[in-house]
Design a protein around this motif. Structure first.
Motif, mmCIF file in Angstrom:
data_model
loop_
_atom_site.group_PDB
_atom_site.id
_atom_site.type_symbol
_atom_site.label_atom_id
_atom_site.label_comp_id
_atom_site.label_asym_id
_atom_site.label_seq_id
_atom_site.Cartn_x
_atom_site.Cartn_y
_atom_site.Cartn_z
ATOM 1 N N ARG A 1 147.497 14.958 20.966
ATOM 2 C CA ARG A 1 148.168 15.315 22.210
ATOM 3 C C ARG A 1 148.340 16.819 22.308
ATOM 4 O O ARG A 1 148.663 17.489 21.339
ATOM 5 C CB ARG A 1 149.527 14.644 22.245
ATOM 6 C CG ARG A 1 150.357 15.094 23.438
ATOM 7 C CD ARG A 1 151.425 14.130 23.714
ATOM 8 N NE ARG A 1 150.862 12.793 23.810
ATOM 9 C CZ ARG A 1 151.528 11.753 24.294
ATOM 10 N NH1 ARG A 1 152.747 11.899 24.724
ATOM 11 N NH2 ARG A 1 150.955 10.581 24.359
ATOM 12 N N CYS B 1 151.619 15.709 28.981
ATOM 13 C CA CYS B 1 150.525 15.969 29.918
ATOM 14 C C CYS B 1 149.724 14.684 30.159
ATOM 15 O O CYS B 1 149.483 13.914 29.242
ATOM 16 C CB CYS B 1 149.618 17.060 29.379
ATOM 17 S SG CYS B 1 148.377 17.581 30.581
ATOM 18 N N THR B 2 149.343 14.472 31.397
ATOM 19 C CA THR B 2 148.633 13.241 31.754
ATOM 20 C C THR B 2 147.107 13.377 31.703
ATOM 21 O O THR B 2 146.393 12.420 31.965
ATOM 22 C CB THR B 2 149.045 12.780 33.164
ATOM 23 O OG1 THR B 2 149.122 13.922 34.013
ATOM 24 C CG2 THR B 2 150.396 12.095 33.141
ATOM 25 N N SER C 1 143.732 14.165 29.452
ATOM 26 C CA SER C 1 143.312 14.223 28.058
ATOM 27 C C SER C 1 142.787 15.611 27.741
ATOM 28 O O SER C 1 142.259 16.313 28.594
ATOM 29 C CB SER C 1 142.233 13.177 27.772
ATOM 30 O OG SER C 1 140.950 13.678 28.081
ATOM 31 N N ARG C 2 142.925 15.993 26.481
ATOM 32 C CA ARG C 2 142.488 17.331 26.085
ATOM 33 C C ARG C 2 140.982 17.459 26.175
ATOM 34 O O ARG C 2 140.451 18.550 26.387
ATOM 35 C CB ARG C 2 142.947 17.620 24.665
ATOM 36 C CG ARG C 2 144.450 17.562 24.533
ATOM 37 C CD ARG C 2 144.890 18.068 23.195
ATOM 38 N NE ARG C 2 144.697 19.497 23.120
ATOM 39 C CZ ARG C 2 144.831 20.189 22.001
ATOM 40 N NH1 ARG C 2 145.122 19.574 20.887
ATOM 41 N NH2 ARG C 2 144.659 21.499 21.990
ATOM 42 N N ASP D 1 139.053 16.098 28.496
ATOM 43 C CA ASP D 1 138.775 16.405 29.897
ATOM 44 C C ASP D 1 139.186 17.834 30.240
ATOM 45 O O ASP D 1 138.506 18.518 30.995
ATOM 46 C CB ASP D 1 139.506 15.417 30.813
ATOM 47 C CG ASP D 1 138.946 14.006 30.682
ATOM 48 O OD1 ASP D 1 137.903 13.842 30.009
ATOM 49 O OD2 ASP D 1 139.543 13.070 31.239
#
Lengths: 488, 488
Positions: free
Chosen positions: A161, A358-359, A361-362, A364
């Motif tokens: 995350r 955060c909604t 993904s890293r 993306d």
């Protein structure tokens, strides 16, 4: 053309590309001017011809020059170029369900709604949806390459995350992009990345508090209207004229928040002039709890005149919450939006909402970051701007015979035009007649916050005609059919 | 200022940083007070000046002190400090902030917080975080392959917006998985996919209405507690015994909603027995507006006994809202959670919230769908279960010598154990002693909804010991060190 090439460091083709780009931007090379042939420039510079080819290819991709078969390379018109610098942002979406509610006429701003195509669109020869975008120009190859590289490098970091506001690199990239293309002044720290505007508005609800009276134009972007209604907000619709929302009404209506789209109002296409913007900002500056939500949903596609900076660019008192998204400029599936919080709200966010993770993904976030940072986004926008301009001009051209019976507006930007009947025909009659001819058009009333609004009922019939996803032959065919039913 | 620096273990700059930070928090260094110059402190402590620079830099970054040009460093006002919690890039992760609130002991349930590792974890030889997961077993290769295939097949469909509730294929796959692994009964239509539980709870807020009194156990998953507090909800903490929440209290407390983790309560590890479950379900069945939010956050990792079905599996009256996520079972970066709505809420969702678009990109949905559908998820879970079981057994084994002084609980499932002191030692003493030995453990009070809860203050000291991300030798070394400080 004099180019001083330097050995080492920056690659030769890049030096050539940069030099010509800067000359064009600086107005030293003018629109229509012919560039030397690749052969002669290569000889002159004593470099391989492929080096010049590569540089020209890049300039073509980004829309700085265009190729004319057998004649050579020419500099593109300057206004277009100014728009290119911007790249952009944004957009939204609307929902199928709205079609239902509004008798098949309402569809909301923003993004393509694939599910529509199958259901409603399927039965139409031509669907002038104002929300579809053209994905045929999307650089799938580049996206795949970046994705592959990122997954190859994958340290497990990317699978863990990240920061609640979004990864720092992406926020830095976005802040730079916003500054250069939209004039937005912000630090990366002010940016909150989220999976769509809906989510960001949900966070905003917590920041603005519960007792909010918010003003919107009418017609407006109905999705946002509905979202505010799903909050505890009291939504007030205020009149708009050809310059957009009437700021004078805000004081009277006792609102504390305003939602607007100054660069390109949906659905009217109105661009708010600087005077009206300043009125809005002044209104906001008068109250500590007053804020303006600027939804800059599709600022990228502008075909005439200079680029319009964001309202936030003129905000000196920390009153504008800037909302942006990549749904329209890249693809609806890129579920990345962001907001720029003014300092006071940023503090509150950090104090009260820091635990919302955060909604996006890293992975993306990383893909998008590279896509923008490495110039692919700009190139993509330039390509799309050309594609949309061609469709836009074709539609305008095809609509000429309609001008006796209809006024055409919203022709400076965006992916749709508005047709307003000069006679007494009703919106529904237009839509029904079009549907009978296999053509889907969208009534303005589908964007009305209050569908029973009496004034509007009396207003002349207006339909939205989007062209984003249509092929040239579809536009021609659709208009041919509309002529038969509307111009009889 | 007296700082006793210790050789070995925690780095010098960090010792200085920690010392000053704690002095400020404890009110021993007051707002406006000037710190010694870096030069003089370095001389006094006999360390390199850069060491002090680094410590001060960290304090500046985190807002404990401020620099005044030519005048030196000053302690920030304490009220500001309270606000800063949660602010600052480093403090962003909800987690760090809680560390502050709870004197470095609180860390929240659920997901790995990588950013911590750099800051806090970096200085510990062994960090028994209950939130980290082991990514070394993640099948990156498979994930890459699926991603590549999906992008190769890419019809532009995947880049367009999908259905608001999530793609049907994924919802079908999830419903099958839920049925076979958790006994959950649901149609794909009841599933709403969203980018993280936080987002889904934001939607739930709209469904459950504004006047909600919600009951939670205490200690509980503090992130959820904070989210409910950020709503308009009145949060009531009810007593829990070794069987979990006392259902009898709900009627008295006049709550309409309950949040619980029946399969593996965080942090206690309690598994709610069927009798208590039925009491809960009966309570819910008595009121039309009563609902139970079941957060099944880490049901996958169970080492003894039979799998515990979800509470939802016994729900005959449509009273359970089931919340699930792939953050722990796959990776925190897989920002996919989902909820299963009972019929009544599903209807309301479709009527009132249909316009909220899905927050997860279709590409990510497709990757996850294939990962589960093609059996990779199950294989991954089996592999991880073995890996975690081995760590779990090692930790239990290593903790044997502690049994005279501590009770070990929560040993059936999950990625952490609880150690409760039999003596009168305080939680903070345990944590401080461990930290001095380079070992980080987490106090149960860090999961207390009300940190001032008097009953809890009197309760025996309990620490959480997570093992998810630790290597075997780290577990051994950590326990060896704890023995030296806790068992003397």
């Amino acid at each position: 053309m004099t180019i001083r090439l330097q050995a080492g460091g920056v690659r030769l083709y890049e030096q050539i590309y940069e030099h010509i780009k800067n000359e064009i931007r600086a107005g030293k090379l003018l629109a229509g001017e012919r560039l030397p042939s690749t052969r002669s420039l290569a000889e002159y510079l004593q470099v391989a011809r492929s080096t010049v080819d590569y540089a020209y290819g890049q300039l073509l991709d980004e829309g700085y020059i265009e190729a004319s078969p057998c004649r050579g390379y020419f500099v593109c018109p300057i206004e277009e170029l100014m728009q290119l610098e911007g790249a952009g942002e944004k957009a939204f979406s609307g929902v199928r369900t709205e079609d239902k509610e509004n008798g098949g006429v309402g569809k909301q701003a923003g993004e393509a709604e694939p599910s529509d195509q199958g259901v409603d669109g399927g039965s139409f020869v031509c669907d002038f949806s104002p929300h579809e975008i053209d994905m045929s120009g999307f650089p799938f190859g580049v996206w795949k390459k970046i994705t592959k590289n990122i997954l190859t490098d994958a340290n497990s970091d990317l699978f863990s995350r990240g920061e609640p506001q979004g990864d720092k690199e992406l926020r830095l990239t976005i802040s730079r992009y916003l500054h250069s293309s939209r004039g937005v002044n912000c630090h990366p720290e002010q940016i909150v990345v989220g999976a769509g505007n809906d989510y960001l508005l949900l966070l905003l609800e917590k920041l603005l508090g519960r007792q909010v009276r918010i003003a919107m134009e009418n017609p407006t972007y109905l999705r946002s209207f509905r979202i505010f209604k799903s909050f505890s907000y009291q939504v007030v619709t205020v009149d708009a004229d050809e310059n957009g929302m009437r700021a004078g009404q805000l004081e009277k209506e006792k609102v504390t928040a305003v939602y607007c789209m100054p660069s390109h109002q949906f659905p009217s296409g109105t661009v708010m002039p600087i005077g009206r913007r300043i009125e809005l900002l002044r209104w906001a500056a008068k109250g500590a709890d007053r804020y303006i939500i600027e939804d800059d949903y599709d600022s990228e596609f502008r075909y005439h005149g200079k680029p319009i900076p964001a309202l936030q660019a003129n905000d000196e008192h920390g009153k504008v919450i800037y909302l942006g998204s990549f749904s329209k400029a890249i693809a609806p599936a890129i579920r990345v939006s962001f907001m720029v919080l003014p300092e006071a709200l940023l503090e509150k966010y950090r104090r009260e909402l820091f635990f919302y993770s955060c909604t996006v993904s890293r992975i993306d976030q990383s893909i998008l970051n590279e896509f923008i940072r490495d110039g692919y986004f700009e190139r993509h926008l330039n390509r799309m701007r050309k594609i949309y301009r061609a469709k836009h001009e074709l539609l305008l051209e095809e609509l000429r015979p309609f001008k006796e019976k209809f006024a055409v507006t919203g022709e400076n930007a965006g992916l749709h035009l508005l047709l307003t009947a000069k006679g007494t025909v009703k919106e529904e009659e237009l839509i029904t007649a079009a549907a009978a001819a296999g053509v889907k058009v969208y009534g303005l009333s589908g964007s009305m916050a209050e569908t029973l609004d009496q004034k509007r009922k009396a207003a002349p019939a207006t339909v939205l005609m989007g062209f984003g996803a249509l092929k040239h032959e579809q536009i021609r065919e659709g208009i041919r059919r509309l002529k038969e039913v509307w111009l009889v």
